[in-house]
Design a protein around this motif. Sequence first.
Motif, PDB file in Angstrom:
ATOM      1  N   LEU B 150       0.937  -1.186   0.021  1.00 21.44           N
ATOM      2  CA  LEU B 150      -0.040  -0.274   0.118  1.00 21.44           C
ATOM      3  C   LEU B 150       0.948   1.212  -0.011  1.00 21.44           C
ATOM      4  O   LEU B 150       0.471   2.082  -0.550  1.00 21.44           O
ATOM      5  CB  LEU B 150      -0.987   0.072   1.187  1.00 21.44           C
ATOM      6  N   GLU B 151       1.817   1.464   1.011  1.00 16.91           N
ATOM      7  CA  GLU B 151       2.270   2.514   0.954  1.00 16.91           C
ATOM      8  C   GLU B 151       3.270   2.954  -0.180  1.00 16.91           C
ATOM      9  O   GLU B 151       3.404   4.155  -0.538  1.00 16.91           O
ATOM     10  CB  GLU B 151       3.315   2.550   2.577  1.00 16.91           C
ATOM     11  N   THR B 153       2.601   2.128  -3.184  1.00 15.79           N
ATOM     12  CA  THR B 153       1.698   2.567  -4.337  1.00 15.79           C
ATOM     13  C   THR B 153       1.205   3.788  -3.883  1.00 15.79           C
ATOM     14  O   THR B 153       0.955   4.734  -4.897  1.00 15.79           O
ATOM     15  CB  THR B 153       0.683   1.612  -4.198  1.00 15.79           C
ATOM     16  N   SER B 170      -0.558   5.396 -19.779  1.00 18.00           N
ATOM     17  CA  SER B 170      -1.674   4.711 -20.142  1.00 18.00           C
ATOM     18  C   SER B 170      -1.390   3.275 -19.222  1.00 18.00           C
ATOM     19  O   SER B 170      -1.521   2.048 -19.785  1.00 18.00           O
ATOM     20  CB  SER B 170      -1.632   3.964 -21.573  1.00 18.00           C
ATOM     21  N   CYS B 171      -0.666   3.330 -18.033  1.00 18.53           N
ATOM     22  CA  CYS B 171      -0.617   2.287 -17.044  1.00 18.53           C
ATOM     23  C   CYS B 171      -1.675   2.345 -15.970  1.00 18.53           C
ATOM     24  O   CYS B 171      -1.833   2.964 -15.232  1.00 18.53           O
ATOM     25  CB  CYS B 171       0.924   2.620 -16.537  1.00 18.53           C
ATOM     26  N   ASP B 172      -2.289   1.058 -16.005  1.00 21.79           N
ATOM     27  CA  ASP B 172      -3.266   0.761 -14.837  1.00 21.79           C
ATOM     28  C   ASP B 172      -2.737   1.078 -13.402  1.00 21.79           C
ATOM     29  O   ASP B 172      -3.332   1.294 -12.647  1.00 21.79           O
ATOM     30  CB  ASP B 172      -3.842  -0.522 -15.202  1.00 21.79           C
ATOM     31  N   SER B 173      -1.655   0.358 -13.146  1.00 22.20           N
ATOM     32  CA  SER B 173      -0.921   0.551 -11.712  1.00 22.20           C
ATOM     33  C   SER B 173      -0.728   1.838 -11.533  1.00 22.20           C
ATOM     34  O   SER B 173      -1.170   2.323 -10.310  1.00 22.20           O
ATOM     35  CB  SER B 173       0.506  -0.248 -11.785  1.00 22.20           C
ATOM     36  N   LEU B 175      -2.762   4.465 -12.783  1.00 24.02           N
ATOM     37  CA  LEU B 175      -4.146   4.878 -12.433  1.00 24.02           C
ATOM     38  C   LEU B 175      -4.688   4.631 -11.002  1.00 24.02           C
ATOM     39  O   LEU B 175      -5.574   5.164 -10.365  1.00 24.02           O
ATOM     40  CB  LEU B 175      -5.238   4.228 -13.516  1.00 24.02           C
ATOM     41  N   MET B 176      -4.248   3.279 -10.778  1.00 25.75           N
ATOM     42  CA  MET B 176      -5.030   2.764  -9.322  1.00 25.75           C
ATOM     43  C   MET B 176      -4.174   3.419  -8.381  1.00 25.75           C
ATOM     44  O   MET B 176      -4.881   3.899  -7.332  1.00 25.75           O
ATOM     45  CB  MET B 176      -4.599   1.105  -9.239  1.00 25.75           C
ATOM     46  N   VAL B 179      -5.953   6.888  -7.770  1.00 24.52           N
ATOM     47  CA  VAL B 179      -7.003   6.942  -7.168  1.00 24.52           C
ATOM     48  C   VAL B 179      -7.032   6.627  -5.469  1.00 24.52           C
ATOM     49  O   VAL B 179      -7.580   7.213  -4.812  1.00 24.52           O
ATOM     50  CB  VAL B 179      -8.193   5.758  -7.855  1.00 24.52           C
ATOM     51  N   LEU B 180      -6.153   5.663  -5.467  1.00 25.42           N
ATOM     52  CA  LEU B 180      -5.796   5.356  -3.851  1.00 25.42           C
ATOM     53  C   LEU B 180      -5.345   6.671  -2.979  1.00 25.42           C
ATOM     54  O   LEU B 180      -5.685   6.997  -1.873  1.00 25.42           O
ATOM     55  CB  LEU B 180      -4.652   4.341  -3.847  1.00 25.42           C
ATOM     56  N   LEU B 191      -5.179   5.317   6.369  1.00 31.54           N
ATOM     57  CA  LEU B 191      -5.278   4.178   5.636  1.00 31.54           C
ATOM     58  C   LEU B 191      -3.991   3.444   5.848  1.00 31.54           C
ATOM     59  O   LEU B 191      -3.995   2.144   5.839  1.00 31.54           O
ATOM     60  CB  LEU B 191      -5.209   4.860   4.082  1.00 31.54           C
TER      61      LEU B 191
END
Lengths: 236, 236
Positions: B150-151, B153, B170-173, B175-176, B179-180, B191
Amino acid sequence: MNIEVCASPDLSGLFDLEGKVAVVVDILRATSCMTAGIAEGVSAIRPVSDLEVCRGLMSEDYVGAAERNGAKVDGFDIGNSPFSYMDPEMKGAKVAVTTTNGTVAIERSKSAERIIIGSFLNLSSVASYVRKLGLDVVIVCAGWKGRPNLEDTLFAGALAEKLAGNYESSCDSLLMAKVLWEKAKLDLSALVYKSAHVARLKRLNIGKDIELCMEIDRYGVVPEVNAEGEIVKAIF
Amino acid sequence: MNIEVCASPDLSGLFDLEGKVAVVVDILRATSCMTAGIAEGVSAIRPVSDLEVCRGLMSEDYVGAAERNGAKVDGFDIGNSPFSYMDPEMKGAKVAVTTTNGTVAIERSKSAERIIIGSFLNLSSVASYVRKLGLDVVIVCAGWKGRPNLEDTLFAGALAEKLAGNYESSCDSLLMAKVLWEKAKLDLSALVYKSAHVARLKRLNIGKDIELCMEIDRYGVVPEVNAEGEIVKAIF
């Protein structure tokens, strides 16, 4: 019971699957196809990693389904669209399938006690079945060529929410998936439309597929890999 | 310019680092230690993967810092607490360091054009330096024994926010991670205290370390790996 998320098949070696249920997920689109197919009457689906093995099975009465990089491979009967699996002509058929990510994730889950197929299309049924099995769970995300992706991670968060109370976790990938799902669930498509994979699929002009794959609980079936390595409808 | 997130060193083979900046992050605690150390006057830090190599360097005038599974390894001068690096006696010292995850992530980033050390402690300075370098960026998260955490990211999301406008992805990691971070940034500790690593560290009774590692922009330095493989203060 414990629940963990393997964010990519390339990380599967870090997870001990023995005695556990692997829930394999490839929302766009392999496991959505499998769910739709089994729900609509396909009798069995044989996942294979290799294109030539898949081609060979076409001479043994299997419908050949092959996708690489999002597109149908020439010479096969169908590609990786759930609508192909929902065709009335597929009722009773056996399908041999190979895809860029989904079939790899199934292959890497082989050491699990049970391998079941998850998608938004059968989310609640997967949760019920998993709860009934009463085993530890690892959600194996297919990702994209080894990289984690958004839509499979969101499914992991959604399944974790459904299993809350019965399962605990000290897995950060699951914690992250739950936070992401919490954020996305009120408008799933809005976030998923920002994902890398949707950008890739858009070029292939399959918006209808994406829309279908985001439908939650369209079906009440759980496809499961049987002793022969074929995906069939789980009886529970 | 492009920005991507490698969520675990075990996925580094999927990223082409050539000609790019790798921002290595191990919030709890290796890269926070390195940032604090370089900011407080440590002259150079040599990251090594192997405990015995690290031990050998102690006879060459290096302070030996070694951590495995969160704890200091017997026979070394210090473990993996940022406070050890901030000790006034460390001014001017050279440190040889090996840790469970952070030094592995640096090792796996070797093919990058530049390797810089990121943490919340120097977030804004890392962003300024990266913008100045003007190269594509891969944020390499150390994770925990190959699993995403988590930390690290969250740091990726925070850095992406700082770089918005200059960089696309265009990297989903990524994007996630964004959002986090959006969710976590108003109360980062809340968190992070749910994360698996904090649970592990709590058993080691180092709450003060965690608190420090969550401080944003305490320092204005950027540690960078130089041509000799040592981490020194970047001049910019």
